[in-house]
Design an enzyme around this catalytic site. Structure first.
Site, short mmCIF file in Angstrom:
data_model
loop_
_atom_site.label_atom_id
_atom_site.label_comp_id
_atom_site.label_asym_id
_atom_site.label_seq_id
_atom_site.Cartn_x
_atom_site.Cartn_y
_atom_site.Cartn_z
N CYS A 31 -20.44 6.28 20.00
CA CYS A 31 -20.85 4.92 20.63
C CYS A 31 -21.57 4.13 19.64
O CYS A 31 -21.82 3.04 19.89
CB CYS A 31 -21.17 5.25 21.82
N HIS A 83 -28.24 -0.80 25.01
CA HIS A 83 -26.81 -0.02 25.29
C HIS A 83 -26.35 0.18 26.54
O HIS A 83 -25.16 -0.22 26.54
CB HIS A 83 -27.30 1.34 24.56
N HIS A 87 -17.51 -0.25 28.31
CA HIS A 87 -17.97 0.59 27.10
C HIS A 87 -16.85 0.85 26.19
O HIS A 87 -15.98 1.61 26.41
CB HIS A 87 -18.69 1.87 27.52
#
Lengths: 305, 391
Positions: free
Chosen positions: B152, B285, B320
């Site tokens: 990620c 995040h 996400h």
């Protein structure tokens, strides 16, 4: 110069912790297997059971490099062309067979490319810069360029490594995606790098990646000219190409020993490194030519010669 | 040395270009909804409602590739539009991806398991490195091409790598970012980790249950001063700081106090020569997993000495998007600077008990935004921070 303080390779050759990896080379055959060290020396038994071949060999090679330099690495840069294929295939099987039930996450967790560098940081308890490059057959070159940058930015010791693993499935991709007569293998090579001189005084002088090479010999000339080195100063070329237009006695095909994996040029570097020491020669060039006409050039230099 | 940003492009569930994304951000409009594909239909996801063929037609894509590559081409082309090729400039492309061409491979693999005749040619598209080569080909970039795969944080690391190559003089101009499409592989993977929220994700909320996945791509064009003199492009913002640190705690979970996150943010601030109080907005995040948001919140309190600047997770809009998230959120960070706006964190009601931190809950217009800090944390403890600054 980016000096090599330690190299550790696990391949289908007896290469791990040998003084000169050239001594025990045999040409690769279809039935060659990965020659693994005793992993229990490097990884706790409880973790070892969960780890695929690529993770085991990368951790062992990385730990050998750490042991050689004793102080912590200030950066970790890993290259892998295809990543953790065993766990990727395992998880593909899981999702296609156990629909609707609770899935075990282990294969998924260990399927991502950065599992290798992440696990190394965990095993070495290393909080520094941590990067994973994956650019097909130029993955070593990318990880190396990053390592050189890290050294230039002031990092003392950098752990550079590559790893790729074979799974049976890859053989199905011959001859469409992979070359027909290739022997698909696994391998890893890790390096402890620093601008500080190593005992051998051998290091990486320069590296170039070219996505679309026009003519290999011309690109080699250009690369050397920029470094103000003549082709006749090169003592040996290690390559995966059979058709290079140089005298036969100066060319070694590393793939004949490593088999095919897309970061095997790192094993070429290992062969060249040990040869430069033994013969007290100055320059070796690693020429890595891949699909789509990509080309990687790495120049090794021996300061003692 | 200054790293100038002269182009940006994005495609996500909330829009097919920068303008559409901006409009959704202002309208506080999430695009997360029940999935449309066979493997997404049981989940709430940030899906882009265009098929691969529709993407090729609408964006006039000439290069074939996986959905990951196609989405990457759309965003990279938008970033690179009005940019020309110059002999004197060394131009590169660095893209982050975690799935690469898995969207194609997983279908082929399943078909073969089901006894269908396999088409092995399709696996050409599989390697992550190939997706970047295809994006570069579409843009006509033939110089340096690299792919970063750190889960990620891939796009954030690709952006950082590009900046460092400019700084060292190896490149003059570089297209950087990341792309990931939704695949059965990742959907089932995150399901196996049991970190999905069946409803809309609630970043930084005390009752948060987990994440919603999304797909998309986000790219920037970075240039050196020398390059700017040749291209004459308008500068959108500067990339003033970056850092990458390792949590070295667990294969998937973040350390309870956010050790890696603290290191990463502190080093990025140091590199940008900024004091913590100079940061006007943090694009977190903020995946909305119980573990990440607590750990990241604690790291904020540590880094900002208890005076945490306005922050939000825009993953409540897009889902996400994994390897693409750092690219997409970099575009949002620049939009924040350009428009003096702070984007909200949707679905927030109750602060996390342990930290009491409250994210931005509504769009904040007319805010002075000079420096934005953007976090991207990946599996394997790969923590990265980027800092964007007003020109």
């Amino acid at each position: 110069m980016y000096y090599i303080h330690k190299i550790a390779s696990i391949t289908h050759q007896d290469s791990f912790n040998q003084t000169d990896v050239n001594d025990s080379l045999v040409e690769i055959t279809e039935d060659a297997v990965l020659i693994s060290p005793d992993y229990k020396k490097y990884i706790l038994p409880a973790s070892l059971r969960r780890l695929s071949p690529i993770l085991r060999m990368a951790v062992a090679a990385a730990k050998e490099c750490q042991e050689a330099i004793t102080i912590p690495f200030e950066a970790i840069s890993v290259g892998t062309a295809l990543g953790c294929l065993t766990d990727t295939e395992k998880f593909l099987n899981v999702i296609n067979t156990v629909e609707g039930e609770i899935l075990s996450p282990t294969a998924f967790i260990q399927s991502t490319h950065n599992t290798i560098s992440g696990l190394i940081s965990l095993e070495l308890k290393n909080h520094s810069y941590n990067m994973t490059h994956t650019q097909n057959n130029l993955s070593l070159e990318m990880a190396l360029i990053d390592s050189m940058l890290c050294c230039d930015e002031g990092k003392d010791f950098v752990l550079l490594g590559v790893a790729d693993e074979a799974i049976d499935f890859l053989n199905k991709l011959k001859p469409i995606v992979l070359p027909e007569n290739s022997i698909v293998t696994s391998g890893t090579t890790f390096f402890a790098l620093s601008k500080k001189k190593s005992k051998s005084e051998i290091g990486f002088k320069a590296c170039r990646s070219i996505i679309k090479a026009k003519d290999i010999e011309v690109d080699i000339d250009l690369f050397l000219r920029e470094l103000k080195i003549e082709i006749n100063e090169i003592d040996r070329i290690y390559t995966n190409q059979n058709s290079l237009d140089y005298p036969k006695e100066m060319v070694v095909n590393y793939e004949a020993y490593s088999g095919l994996y897309f970061t095997a040029n790192a094993f070429g570097v290992h062969l060249a490194h040990d040869w430069l020491i033994k013969e007290a020669k100055k320059y070796a060039l690693i020429v890595n030519s891949g699909c789509n006409n990509s080309l990687g050039l790495i120049l090794l230099k021996n300061d003692k010669a | 040395m200054d790293i100038f940003i002269t182009g940006y492009g994005v495609i996500s569930a909330i829009g097919k270009n920068v303008e559409e994304n901006f409009s959704s951000l202002i309208q506080e409009k999430t695009a997360i909804k029940q999935g449309l594909k066979s493997f997404t239909s049981k989940f709430k996801v940030g899906e882009i409602g265009l098929s691969n063929d529709a993407l090729k037609v609408e964006f006039d894509l000439k290069t074939d590739g996986s959905r990951t590559a196609l989405l990457g081409m759309v965003a990279a082309k938008e970033a690179f539009k009005n940019h020309s090729h110059f002999e004197a400039l060394r131009t590169g492309l660095i893209s982050g991806t975690s799935v690469g061409g898995m969207d194609i491979s997983e279908v082929e693999y399943r078909n073969e398991m089901a006894g269908e005749k396999p088409n092995y040619k399709k696996y050409f598209h599989h390697p992550s490195g190939t997706t970047s080569e295809q994006i570069a080909l579409e843009l006509g970039i033939t110089g340096f091409v690299n792919t970063i795969s750190t889960a990620c944080s891939s796009a954030a690391n690709a952006i950082m790598m590009g900046a460092r190559l400019i700084q060292s003089g190896q490149l003059d101009r570089v297209v950087v970012g990341g792309t990931d499409c939704l695949t059965q592989f990742t959907i089932y993977g995150f399901r196996s980790l049991m970190i999905f929220d069946d409803e809309w994700c609630k970043p930084f909320d005390n009752s948060r249950k987990g994440l919603n996945l999304g797909e998309g791509a986000g790219f920037l064009v970075l240039e050196s001063k020398k390059s700017l003199e040749i291209t004459g492009k308008e500068v959108l913002a500067k990339l003033s700081g970056w850092s990458n640190a390792s949590d070295a705690y667990h294969q998937t979970a973040s350390s309870p106090d956010g050790d890696g996150a603290i290191l990463s943010m502190k080093q990025a601030l140091k590199q940008a020569r900024l004091e913590p109080h100079e940061i006007n907005y943090v694009n977190a995040h903020g995946t909305a997993t119980p573990n990440n948001d607590l750990s990241e919140s604690k790291a904020f309190i540590n880094v900002f000495n208890g005076k945490v600047p306005p922050f939000s997770s825009t993953k409540s809009y897009t889902g996400h998007t994994l390897a693409a998230s750092g690219g997409i959120e970099s575009v949002f960070a620049i939009l924040s600077i350009q428009n003096s706006m702070l984007f909200p964190n949707l679905n927030h009601t109750t602060p996390i008990e342990e930290t009491g931190l409250i994210p931005i809950k509504n769009i904040q217009k007319n805010s002075e935004v000079t420096h934005v800090l953007s976090n991207s944390f990946g599996f394997g403890g790969n923590n990265s921070t980027l800092i964007f600054s007003k020109i």
